[in-house]
Motif scaffolding. Structure first.
Motif: not given
Length: 251
Positions: A203-213
């Protein structure tokens, strides 16, 4: 940074650069601002508080630099932090070409990287794996964690969106970085991480609890040396933390 698209010398603005910084949310970071405490009052950039460097920055004089890593698990890990590469150029006096030529012989001191350095007149690019130095002609480009204009779907999509919105305002441009679309498995690169991670990172914008944008940024420079720099910041799962904007006058 982990994804950017930029238009170089293509219209009314010598540079329009959009980029997302993806990182572990626990890694300490200082929001973009001037580095007055570090003795660099003309340098505007975010700061990695773990290693001390930056991923994107600009000076009042119009020197700018942007950095991505190269995703290659198990590859050589250099002893130096890649964030120093952008910082050293921004804090220095060398021309973009001279700086990257000096870097070529010591690139193995760093893990794999892509580095853009420039000013209002010229833009140069170095990929540490190929070690080929390039002066970029006018055009619209994309860069992520492989090489310039690779065929990664999110890169191609962001570059095309930028091409369609060169005359848009800052909010519209920054919104291009908020795309959370992921892609079918058959379109994903194979970079050595698990398929689960490839899906997340697609994804262009990364959604994550530990890692992301962690941040979305816009750098825009006009022909008179005027600079617009905007940073939007995010916590886990894309929760907005705030936005900062600077307008620096040119000649």
């Amino acid at each position: 940074m982990c994804l950017m698209a930029f238009a170089w010398q293509t219209g009314d603005y010598p540079l329009i650069l959009l980029g997302n910084r993806d990182e572990f949310h626990a890694r300490p970071t200082r929001a973009a601002g001037f580095w007055t405490a570090e003795g660099q009052p003309d340098l505007l950039a975010g700061k990695d508080l773990d290693a001390g460097g930056t991923w994107l920055g600009v000076t009042r004089a119009g020197r700018f630099a942007a950095l991505t890593n190269i995703r290659a698990p198990g590859a050589h890990k250099g002893p130096q932090s890649r964030g120093a590469l952008a910082l050293d150029y921004l804090a220095g006096k060398e021309t973009p070409k001279d700086y990257l030529q000096q870097l070529q012989s010591r690139r193995d001191d760093y893990a794999g990287f892509n580095l853009l350095v420039g000013d209002l007149q010229q833009l140069w690019y170095l990929n540490s794996q190929t070690n080929q130095l390039q002066q970029l002609p006018p055009g619209i480009y994309g860069l992520s964690n492989a090489s310039l204009d690779s065929d990664w779907p999110k890169l191609q999509r962001l570059r095309a969106k930028l091409a369609d919105n060169l005359n848009a305002g800052a909010d519209v441009l920054l919104d291009l970085l908020s795309d959370t679309q992921t892609y079918p498995d058959q379109q994903l690169p194979q970079t050595g991480v698990s398929l689960e991670w490839e899906r997340l990172l697609s994804a262009t914008f990364i959604l994550g609890e530990d890692y992301g944008t962690r941040a979305s940024s816009l750098l825009k420079m006009d022909k008179q040396g005027g600079i617009v720099f905007v940073e939007r910041r995010f916590a886990a799962m894309g929760v907005a933390l705030g936005e900062s904007c600077w307008h620096l006058a040119g000649d």
